[in-house]
Motif scaffolding. Structure first.
Motif, PDB file in Angstrom:
ATOM      1  N   ARG A  64       0.974   2.486 -10.892  1.00  0.00           N
ATOM      2  CA  ARG A  64       2.090   3.100 -10.165  1.00  0.00           C
ATOM      3  C   ARG A  64       3.192   3.554 -11.119  1.00  0.00           C
ATOM      4  O   ARG A  64       3.885   4.538 -10.849  1.00  0.00           O
ATOM      5  CB  ARG A  64       2.628   2.106  -9.141  1.00  0.00           C
ATOM      6  CG  ARG A  64       1.699   1.920  -7.937  1.00  0.00           C
ATOM      7  CD  ARG A  64       2.232   0.883  -6.977  1.00  0.00           C
ATOM      8  NE  ARG A  64       1.503   0.912  -5.705  1.00  0.00           N
ATOM      9  CZ  ARG A  64       1.056  -0.182  -5.096  1.00  0.00           C
ATOM     10  NH1 ARG A  64       1.250  -1.382  -5.619  1.00  0.00           N
ATOM     11  NH2 ARG A  64       0.407  -0.074  -3.935  1.00  0.00           N
ATOM     12  N   ARG A  65       3.355   2.839 -12.234  1.00  0.00           N
ATOM     13  CA  ARG A  65       4.388   3.199 -13.198  1.00  0.00           C
ATOM     14  C   ARG A  65       4.208   4.631 -13.705  1.00  0.00           C
ATOM     15  O   ARG A  65       5.177   5.309 -14.047  1.00  0.00           O
ATOM     16  CB  ARG A  65       4.347   2.220 -14.379  1.00  0.00           C
ATOM     17  CG  ARG A  65       5.454   2.403 -15.403  1.00  0.00           C
ATOM     18  CD  ARG A  65       5.243   1.471 -16.584  1.00  0.00           C
ATOM     19  NE  ARG A  65       5.063   0.085 -16.140  1.00  0.00           N
ATOM     20  CZ  ARG A  65       4.474  -0.858 -16.854  1.00  0.00           C
ATOM     21  NH1 ARG A  65       3.977  -0.568 -18.056  1.00  0.00           N
ATOM     22  NH2 ARG A  65       4.367  -2.081 -16.392  1.00  0.00           N
TER      23      ARG A  65
ATOM     24  N   ALA B 229      -3.815   8.534 -14.800  1.00  0.00           N
ATOM     25  CA  ALA B 229      -2.392   8.691 -14.505  1.00  0.00           C
ATOM     26  C   ALA B 229      -1.595   8.962 -15.778  1.00  0.00           C
ATOM     27  O   ALA B 229      -0.663   9.781 -15.776  1.00  0.00           O
ATOM     28  CB  ALA B 229      -1.864   7.443 -13.798  1.00  0.00           C
TER      29      ALA B 229
ATOM     30  N   ARG C 289      -2.065  -2.861 -10.785  1.00  0.00           N
ATOM     31  CA  ARG C 289      -1.543  -1.924  -9.778  1.00  0.00           C
ATOM     32  C   ARG C 289      -0.146  -1.443 -10.161  1.00  0.00           C
ATOM     33  O   ARG C 289       0.194  -0.265 -10.003  1.00  0.00           O
ATOM     34  CB  ARG C 289      -1.527  -2.598  -8.403  1.00  0.00           C
ATOM     35  CG  ARG C 289      -2.897  -2.854  -7.819  1.00  0.00           C
ATOM     36  CD  ARG C 289      -2.809  -3.301  -6.376  1.00  0.00           C
ATOM     37  NE  ARG C 289      -2.185  -4.614  -6.236  1.00  0.00           N
ATOM     38  CZ  ARG C 289      -2.840  -5.774  -6.267  1.00  0.00           C
ATOM     39  NH1 ARG C 289      -4.156  -5.779  -6.439  1.00  0.00           N
ATOM     40  NH2 ARG C 289      -2.209  -6.912  -6.108  1.00  0.00           N
ATOM     41  N   GLU C 290       0.655  -2.370 -10.681  1.00  0.00           N
ATOM     42  CA  GLU C 290       2.015  -2.015 -11.105  1.00  0.00           C
ATOM     43  C   GLU C 290       1.986  -0.988 -12.230  1.00  0.00           C
ATOM     44  O   GLU C 290       2.779  -0.036 -12.247  1.00  0.00           O
ATOM     45  CB  GLU C 290       2.732  -3.295 -11.558  1.00  0.00           C
ATOM     46  CG  GLU C 290       4.176  -3.113 -11.946  1.00  0.00           C
ATOM     47  CD  GLU C 290       4.805  -4.436 -12.346  1.00  0.00           C
ATOM     48  OE1 GLU C 290       4.796  -4.758 -13.553  1.00  0.00           O
ATOM     49  OE2 GLU C 290       5.272  -5.152 -11.446  1.00  0.00           O
TER      50      GLU C 290
ATOM     51  N   GLY D 253       0.521   6.996 -10.316  1.00  0.00           N
ATOM     52  CA  GLY D 253      -0.668   6.801  -9.505  1.00  0.00           C
ATOM     53  C   GLY D 253      -0.345   6.086  -8.213  1.00  0.00           C
ATOM     54  O   GLY D 253       0.679   5.398  -8.095  1.00  0.00           O
ATOM     55  N   LEU D 254      -1.205   6.247  -7.224  1.00  0.00           N
ATOM     56  CA  LEU D 254      -1.036   5.598  -5.924  1.00  0.00           C
ATOM     57  C   LEU D 254      -2.150   4.577  -5.721  1.00  0.00           C
ATOM     58  O   LEU D 254      -3.277   4.786  -6.171  1.00  0.00           O
ATOM     59  CB  LEU D 254      -1.073   6.633  -4.795  1.00  0.00           C
ATOM     60  CG  LEU D 254      -0.041   7.770  -4.858  1.00  0.00           C
ATOM     61  CD1 LEU D 254      -0.268   8.728  -3.690  1.00  0.00           C
ATOM     62  CD2 LEU D 254       1.374   7.216  -4.840  1.00  0.00           C
ATOM     63  N   VAL D 255      -1.819   3.488  -5.029  1.00  0.00           N
ATOM     64  CA  VAL D 255      -2.814   2.467  -4.671  1.00  0.00           C
ATOM     65  C   VAL D 255      -2.727   2.261  -3.168  1.00  0.00           C
ATOM     66  O   VAL D 255      -1.676   1.859  -2.645  1.00  0.00           O
ATOM     67  CB  VAL D 255      -2.582   1.143  -5.413  1.00  0.00           C
ATOM     68  CG1 VAL D 255      -3.683   0.142  -5.042  1.00  0.00           C
ATOM     69  CG2 VAL D 255      -2.538   1.357  -6.922  1.00  0.00           C
TER      70      VAL D 255
ATOM     71  N   VAL E 237      -5.495   8.498  -6.860  1.00  0.00           N
ATOM     72  CA  VAL E 237      -5.324   7.524  -5.778  1.00  0.00           C
ATOM     73  C   VAL E 237      -6.428   6.481  -5.886  1.00  0.00           C
ATOM     74  O   VAL E 237      -7.613   6.826  -5.941  1.00  0.00           O
ATOM     75  CB  VAL E 237      -5.379   8.196  -4.386  1.00  0.00           C
ATOM     76  CG1 VAL E 237      -5.187   7.149  -3.285  1.00  0.00           C
ATOM     77  CG2 VAL E 237      -4.330   9.292  -4.274  1.00  0.00           C
TER      78      VAL E 237
ATOM     79  N   THR F 125       0.833  -1.200   0.000  1.00  0.00           N
ATOM     80  CA  THR F 125       0.000   0.000   0.000  1.00  0.00           C
ATOM     81  C   THR F 125       0.869   1.251   0.000  1.00  0.00           C
ATOM     82  O   THR F 125       1.974   1.260   0.560  1.00  0.00           O
ATOM     83  CB  THR F 125      -0.930   0.003   1.220  1.00  0.00           C
ATOM     84  OG1 THR F 125      -1.792   1.151   1.179  1.00  0.00           O
ATOM     85  CG2 THR F 125      -0.150   0.005   2.519  1.00  0.00           C
ATOM     86  N   ASP F 126       0.385   2.300  -0.646  1.00  0.00           N
ATOM     87  CA  ASP F 126       1.085   3.583  -0.671  1.00  0.00           C
ATOM     88  C   ASP F 126       0.571   4.477   0.443  1.00  0.00           C
ATOM     89  O   ASP F 126      -0.492   4.245   1.033  1.00  0.00           O
ATOM     90  CB  ASP F 126       0.872   4.271  -2.027  1.00  0.00           C
ATOM     91  CG  ASP F 126       1.458   3.473  -3.181  1.00  0.00           C
ATOM     92  OD1 ASP F 126       2.593   2.979  -3.031  1.00  0.00           O
ATOM     93  OD2 ASP F 126       0.781   3.335  -4.216  1.00  0.00           O
TER      94      ASP F 126
ATOM     95  N   SER G 215      -3.062  13.449 -10.900  1.00  0.00           N
ATOM     96  CA  SER G 215      -2.780  12.830  -9.609  1.00  0.00           C
ATOM     97  C   SER G 215      -3.995  11.989  -9.223  1.00  0.00           C
ATOM     98  O   SER G 215      -5.111  12.492  -9.141  1.00  0.00           O
ATOM     99  CB  SER G 215      -2.489  13.892  -8.546  1.00  0.00           C
ATOM    100  OG  SER G 215      -3.550  14.848  -8.479  1.00  0.00           O
TER     101      SER G 215
END
Length: 336
Positions: free
Chosen positions: A82-83, A37, A78-79, A86-88, A44, A10-11, A42
């Protein structure tokens, strides 16, 4: 049915107001977040870690990824989010509510998590999915997602040629039976007190479907842990290896009450969903919906596509708001 919890990294929650918060980390939510993203927004994602398809061995009907385990597909998603920055965040939303808009009238929302953290955001994408509610037959729920299936397109090939039983819940079960008959020659229709007219009985008989009117009392489990049959009220056990049932589909709306999102009943008493319009826009300005929360019958591919479309429209809406804010600021400078 309660979801199976899937743990993952988690971020941290950001302190600043973000462009978008996505509630739900399934295919629809992650693909919506990916579009945002990639547009340098931005974003989440709040993921409860309880995907609807967690019990399934693989995702099917998804070109190029058929058979991929659901957990693996979401891990990749999710990866990818985030690349692009973005946040998860793992957590449960206990409250999502409108907040005071910006000076120019741009929407704002506050999203509070079970742990007490709060996010501020300009836009919301609701991708919470749904819950499948099974009939209250003893022994049924333990086999959900394996010996108990609901979708011939999601699981049909995997149960082909097995002795299958249809546990009727209403008129929709007749259509269900015709679809599963395509997959097996050994199909039994348990009416469970639902009505079948003579025309329908004749059609089922013509397809070689046996109809059982005696009430079902329980699902019988064998020594291998799988289904071996269905016990009737007269004590007879009808051997079956797979049971198919039309579930009641209920959109997950816990914590969203203050948004006052419009919901609608599904036809035939099959459940309730969140009403969405073009690209998932809702009647609440600044809120979109995508995936099974609004389209209960959508498979993974359709849900992901709906999330992508919603994300693109959210970005366009944000771009228009940014332009109006910049124009207002320029005018203030001109008239200063």
């Amino acid at each position: 049915m309660p979801g199976t919890t899937v743990a993952h990294a988690t971020d941290e929650l950001p302190d600043e107001t973000v462009d978008a918060v996505v509630i739900g980390g399934g295919a629809a939510g992650l693909n919506g977040a990916l579009m945002l993203a990639r547009s340098r927004r931005s974003v989440v994602v709040i993921d409860s870690g309880t995907p609807r398809n967690a019990p399934a061995e693989g995702v099917h009907g998804l070109l190029g990824l058929d058979g991929t385990p659901p957990a693996e597909l979401l891990r990749r998603g999710r990866e990818e989010v985030r690349r692009y920055g973005g946040l998860v965040v793992t957590g449960d939303v206990v409250s999502a509510r409108p907040a005071a808009p910006s000076a120019g009238g741009d929407p704002r929302f506050a999203v509070t998590l079970a742990g007490g953290g709060t996010l501020r955001t300009r836009r919301l994408l609701v991708a919470t999915g749904l819950r499948d509610v099974l009939p209250g037959i003893p022994g049924l729920a333990r086999h959900w997602g394996r010996g108990v299936v609901h979708c011939p397109y999601c699981h049909g090939w995997e149960v082909r040629d097995e002795p299958i039983g249809i546990l009727a819940v209403g008129p929709a079960s007749v259509h269900h039976a015709l679809l599963f008959r395509q997959l097996t020659d050994d199909l039994v229709y348990f009416t469970r007190g639902t009505e079948l007219d003579e025309g329908t009985r004749a059609r089922l008989a013509a397809r070689g479907v046996r109809v059982v009117d005696t009430p079902v009392t329980e699902v019988v489990t064998g020594g291998d842990g799988g289904i071996t049959g269905v016990r009737l009220s007269d004590g007879q056990v009808v051997p079956r290896r797979v049971l198919a049932v039309v579930t009641t589909l209920l959109a997950r709306t816990e914590g969203l009450e203050e948004l006052a999102l419009p919901t609608r009943d599904l036809p035939g008493g099959m459940g309730r969903h969140i009403a969405g319009g073009t690209a998932g826009a809702t009647e609440v300005p600044g809120v979109w919906v995508a995936g099974n929360a609004t389209e209960p019958m959508a498979q993974v591919g359709a849900s992901a596509a709906a999330g992508a479309l919603a994300g693109a429209h959210m970005n366009a809406d944000l771009a228009a708001a940014d332009t109006e804010a910049a124009l207002a600021a320029a005018r203030r400078v001109t008239h200063a």
